[in-house]
Write an enzyme that holds these catalytic residues in place. Structure first.
Site: not given
Ligand code: APR
Length: 230
Positions: A56, A87-89, A104, A169-170
């Site tokens: 990563r 995000n960790v980036d 995180h 985006g979560t």
């Molecule tokens: N633009 C905006 N949102 C998007 C895009 C995009 N181009 N592509 C995907 N998404 C959305 C998806 O619809 C989803 O709701 O990003 C979200 C990603 O969700 P997850 O994969 O669950 O990521 P996240 O919510 O950041 O996860 C939270 O989970 O595993 C842990 O520690 C990790 O910080 C992370 C935490």
């Protein structure tokens, strides 16, 4: 200036080329969470955990901030913006955002496996045998499942005094981060920008929520326009 809290997740970095976790083809499809993102996984097979995060970290040097990261940074000339990211980036940093809280952890940081006060900026691979000043093995400075989220209290405080929240985006699946929507005042508008926002709405209680079902880059202008008009 009015205060905007921005809660971001993996989706804001998707258009920079970083995989999300739970989307189809996401990181948790190819890796077992319990093996690479828990203290138990670390104790059982630290090399596997290091390999996962080293990969990563290397990828960070191949990607750059996208329009959504950049526009959020520019919005600081209009509102006081506080980015709270899962995000960790380091793409918010590279875009120029000034107030960033990582819930995180960070890929570009390594810490002692025994004492989190010993932490270092780290841009290369972490290897077995790399030690902190306390003599303990270095591990990624990432908050794993089952670990406390040290920045949660600061994040809650920040949310409680905000004039608006923008979520980008979560999936709002992971607590306590997802619970930040409950730290907002009831009357506080929440704008949720995510192509799958409808599916994750359960976490939002505000009667003043707005959904923008678009990608981060496609929807950021609309989201910021909406916030300007509040
Ligand atoms: N633009 C905006 N949102 C998007 C895009 C995009 N181009 N592509 C995907 N998404 C959305 C998806 O619809 C989803 O709701 O990003 C979200 C990603 O969700 P997850 O994969 O669950 O990521 P996240 O919510 O950041 O996860 C939270 O989970 O595993 C842990 O520690 C990790 O910080 C992370 C935490």
């Amino acid at each position: 200036m009015k205060k905007l809290v921005v809660l971001t997740g993996a989706g804001i970095s998707a258009e920079s080329g970083i995989k999300t976790f739970r989307d189809s083809g996401g990181l948790w499809e190819g890796h077992k969470v319990e093996e690479v993102a828990t203290p138990e996984g670390w104790l059982k097979n630290p090399q596997k955990v290091l390999d996962f995060y080293n990969e990563r970290r290397r990828q960070l040097f191949e990607v750059k901030p996208n329009k959504a990261h950049l526009e959020l940074a520019s919005f600081e000339s209009e509102w006081e913006v506080h980015v709270i990211t899962q995000n960790v980036d380091d793409l918010h940093e590279r875009a120029g955002s000034q107030n960033i809280l990582h819930l995180h952890g960070e890929l570009l940081s390594a810490r002692s496996m025994h004492d989190e006060r010993f932490k270092y900026r780290w841009t290369g691979d972490i290897r077995l045998g790399d030690l902190a000043e306390d003599g303990a093995q270095l591990r990624p400075d990432i908050v794993w499942f089952g670990e406390a989220v040290p920045n949660m209290a600061i994040a809650e405080l920040s949310c409680s005094s905000a004039d608006a929240m923008l979520i980008v985006g979560t999936s709002l699946q992971v607590y306590p981060a997802a619970g930040l929507v409950y730290a907002m005042e009831d009357s506080c508008p929440i704008i949720y920008l995510d192509p799958n926002a409808e599916n994750s709405l359960h976490g939002i209680k505000s009667s003043r929520h707005f959904i923008i079902q678009k990608s981060a880059c496609d929807g950021i202008d609309e989201a910021l326009r909406m916030i300007r008009s509040l």
